[in-house]
Design a protein around this motif. Structure first.
Motif, PDB file in Angstrom:
ATOM      1  N   PHE A  87       0.827  -1.202   0.000  1.00 59.04           N
ATOM      2  CA  PHE A  87       0.000   0.000   0.000  1.00 59.04           C
ATOM      3  C   PHE A  87       0.866   1.259   0.000  1.00 59.04           C
ATOM      4  CE2 PHE A  87      -2.501   3.239   2.306  1.00 59.04           C
ATOM      5  CZ  PHE A  87      -3.558   3.345   1.424  1.00 59.04           C
ATOM      6  N   VAL A  88       1.912   1.262   0.808  1.00 55.56           N
ATOM      7  CA  VAL A  88       2.815   2.415   0.868  1.00 55.56           C
ATOM      8  C   VAL A  88       3.539   2.596  -0.469  1.00 55.56           C
ATOM      9  CG1 VAL A  88       4.918   3.290   1.972  1.00 55.56           C
ATOM     10  CG2 VAL A  88       3.071   2.376   3.372  1.00 55.56           C
ATOM     11  N   CYS A  89       4.030   1.514  -1.057  1.00 56.18           N
ATOM     12  CA  CYS A  89       4.695   1.594  -2.371  1.00 56.18           C
ATOM     13  C   CYS A  89       3.732   2.089  -3.438  1.00 56.18           C
ATOM     14  CB  CYS A  89       5.268   0.235  -2.762  1.00 56.18           C
ATOM     15  SG  CYS A  89       6.669  -0.260  -1.772  1.00 56.18           S
ATOM     16  N   HIS A  90       2.499   1.632  -3.373  1.00 57.69           N
ATOM     17  CA  HIS A  90       1.454   2.066  -4.306  1.00 57.69           C
ATOM     18  C   HIS A  90       1.284   3.582  -4.228  1.00 57.69           C
ATOM     19  CE1 HIS A  90      -2.592   1.801  -6.215  1.00 57.69           C
ATOM     20  NE2 HIS A  90      -2.927   2.685  -5.313  1.00 57.69           N
ATOM     21  N   ASN A  91       1.183   4.111  -3.029  1.00 61.22           N
ATOM     22  CA  ASN A  91       0.965   5.547  -2.865  1.00 61.22           C
ATOM     23  C   ASN A  91       2.220   6.365  -3.166  1.00 61.22           C
ATOM     24  OD1 ASN A  91      -1.814   5.766  -2.175  1.00 61.22           O
ATOM     25  ND2 ASN A  91      -1.314   4.686  -0.298  1.00 61.22           N
ATOM     26  N   ILE A  92       3.384   5.851  -2.828  1.00 62.10           N
ATOM     27  CA  ILE A  92       4.617   6.563  -3.154  1.00 62.10           C
ATOM     28  C   ILE A  92       4.792   6.662  -4.662  1.00 62.10           C
ATOM     29  CG2 ILE A  92       7.144   6.395  -3.077  1.00 62.10           C
ATOM     30  CD1 ILE A  92       6.850   5.411  -0.194  1.00 62.10           C
ATOM     31  N   SER A  93       4.503   5.576  -5.377  1.00 64.44           N
ATOM     32  CA  SER A  93       4.615   5.630  -6.834  1.00 64.44           C
ATOM     33  C   SER A  93       3.604   6.623  -7.407  1.00 64.44           C
ATOM     34  CB  SER A  93       4.429   4.250  -7.443  1.00 64.44           C
ATOM     35  OG  SER A  93       3.107   3.807  -7.290  1.00 64.44           O
ATOM     36  N   PHE A  94       2.426   6.724  -6.819  1.00 69.76           N
ATOM     37  CA  PHE A  94       1.443   7.712  -7.259  1.00 69.76           C
ATOM     38  C   PHE A  94       1.961   9.131  -7.037  1.00 69.76           C
ATOM     39  CE2 PHE A  94      -2.038  10.588  -6.098  1.00 69.76           C
ATOM     40  CZ  PHE A  94      -2.664  10.670  -7.322  1.00 69.76           C
ATOM     41  N   ILE A  95       2.548   9.374  -5.884  1.00 66.94           N
ATOM     42  CA  ILE A  95       3.081  10.705  -5.576  1.00 66.94           C
ATOM     43  C   ILE A  95       4.197  11.073  -6.552  1.00 66.94           C
ATOM     44  CG2 ILE A  95       4.394  12.020  -3.863  1.00 66.94           C
ATOM     45  CD1 ILE A  95       2.777  10.445  -1.720  1.00 66.94           C
ATOM     46  N   ILE A  96       5.096  10.143  -6.808  1.00 65.59           N
ATOM     47  CA  ILE A  96       6.222  10.414  -7.710  1.00 65.59           C
ATOM     48  C   ILE A  96       5.728  10.690  -9.123  1.00 65.59           C
ATOM     49  CG2 ILE A  96       8.240   9.369  -8.822  1.00 65.59           C
ATOM     50  CD1 ILE A  96       8.749   7.944  -6.121  1.00 65.59           C
ATOM     51  N   THR A  97       4.831   9.847  -9.640  1.00 64.87           N
ATOM     52  CA  THR A  97       4.346  10.063 -11.005  1.00 64.87           C
ATOM     53  C   THR A  97       3.503  11.330 -11.100  1.00 64.87           C
ATOM     54  OG1 THR A  97       2.477   8.573 -10.599  1.00 64.87           O
ATOM     55  CG2 THR A  97       4.427   7.651 -11.694  1.00 64.87           C
ATOM     56  N   ASN A  98       2.731  11.614 -10.069  1.00 63.55           N
ATOM     57  CA  ASN A  98       1.936  12.839 -10.059  1.00 63.55           C
ATOM     58  C   ASN A  98       2.852  14.063 -10.091  1.00 63.55           C
ATOM     59  OD1 ASN A  98      -0.122  14.660  -9.879  1.00 63.55           O
ATOM     60  ND2 ASN A  98      -0.668  14.181  -7.780  1.00 63.55           N
ATOM     61  N   PHE A  99       3.889  14.059  -9.295  1.00 56.82           N
ATOM     62  CA  PHE A  99       4.843  15.160  -9.279  1.00 56.82           C
ATOM     63  C   PHE A  99       5.547  15.289 -10.625  1.00 56.82           C
ATOM     64  CE2 PHE A  99       9.181  16.735  -8.514  1.00 56.82           C
ATOM     65  CZ  PHE A  99       8.864  18.003  -8.055  1.00 56.82           C
ATOM     66  N   TYR A 100       5.949  14.167 -11.204  1.00 55.85           N
ATOM     67  CA  TYR A 100       6.648  14.183 -12.481  1.00 55.85           C
ATOM     68  C   TYR A 100       5.787  14.783 -13.579  1.00 55.85           C
ATOM     69  CZ  TYR A 100       8.650  12.476 -16.848  1.00 55.85           C
ATOM     70  OH  TYR A 100       9.152  12.400 -18.110  1.00 55.85           O
ATOM     71  N   PHE A 101       4.545  14.334 -13.696  1.00 53.84           N
ATOM     72  CA  PHE A 101       3.694  14.822 -14.775  1.00 53.84           C
ATOM     73  C   PHE A 101       3.190  16.244 -14.523  1.00 53.84           C
ATOM     74  CE2 PHE A 101       3.305  10.253 -15.783  1.00 53.84           C
ATOM     75  CZ  PHE A 101       3.780  10.328 -17.065  1.00 53.84           C
TER      76      PHE A 101
END
Length: 106
Positions: A87-101
């Motif tokens: 769950f934490v990895c799922h949300n961290i990847s969301f944060i990173i991709t959201n920031f990137y885009f």
């Protein structure tokens, strides 16, 4: 370190490895054919992005339900911590991709 079931019969793990390799081959063949036929236009990209967004939302609900079930039937054990890490990895990847885009569009 490895489970006794695996040490006695490693065919299950080898089957998963072969399935992943076959899936990758099918993915690349499908992508090649799709590009050749020009299937990946702007509409396809929009629909795919919307579908991915909804699947992420669905996965959050599934994680919560799985967490609840694991705590009820298994208690706080390895399963609970594994789900927590996922769950934490799922949300961290969301944060990173959201920031990137969000920075890419500016």
């Amino acid at each position: 370190m490895l489970s006794e079931d695996y040490l006695e019969n490693p065919a299950g793990i080898w089957g998963l490895i072969v399935a992943m390799i076959v899936s990758l081959i099918v993915f690349f063949i499908n992508r090649y054919i799709g590009r050749k036929k020009r299937l990946f236009d702007e509409r396809y990209q929009k629909v795919t992005n919307q579908a991915k967004a909804r699947s992420w939302d669905t996965m959050i609900v599934i994680y919560y339900l799985a967490w609840f079930i694991v705590i009820m039937f298994d208690g706080i054990s390895f399963s609970f911590f594994l789900l927590t890490v996922l769950f934490v990895c799922h949300n961290i990847s969301f944060i990173i991709t959201n920031f990137y885009f969000s920075t890419k569009e500016e």
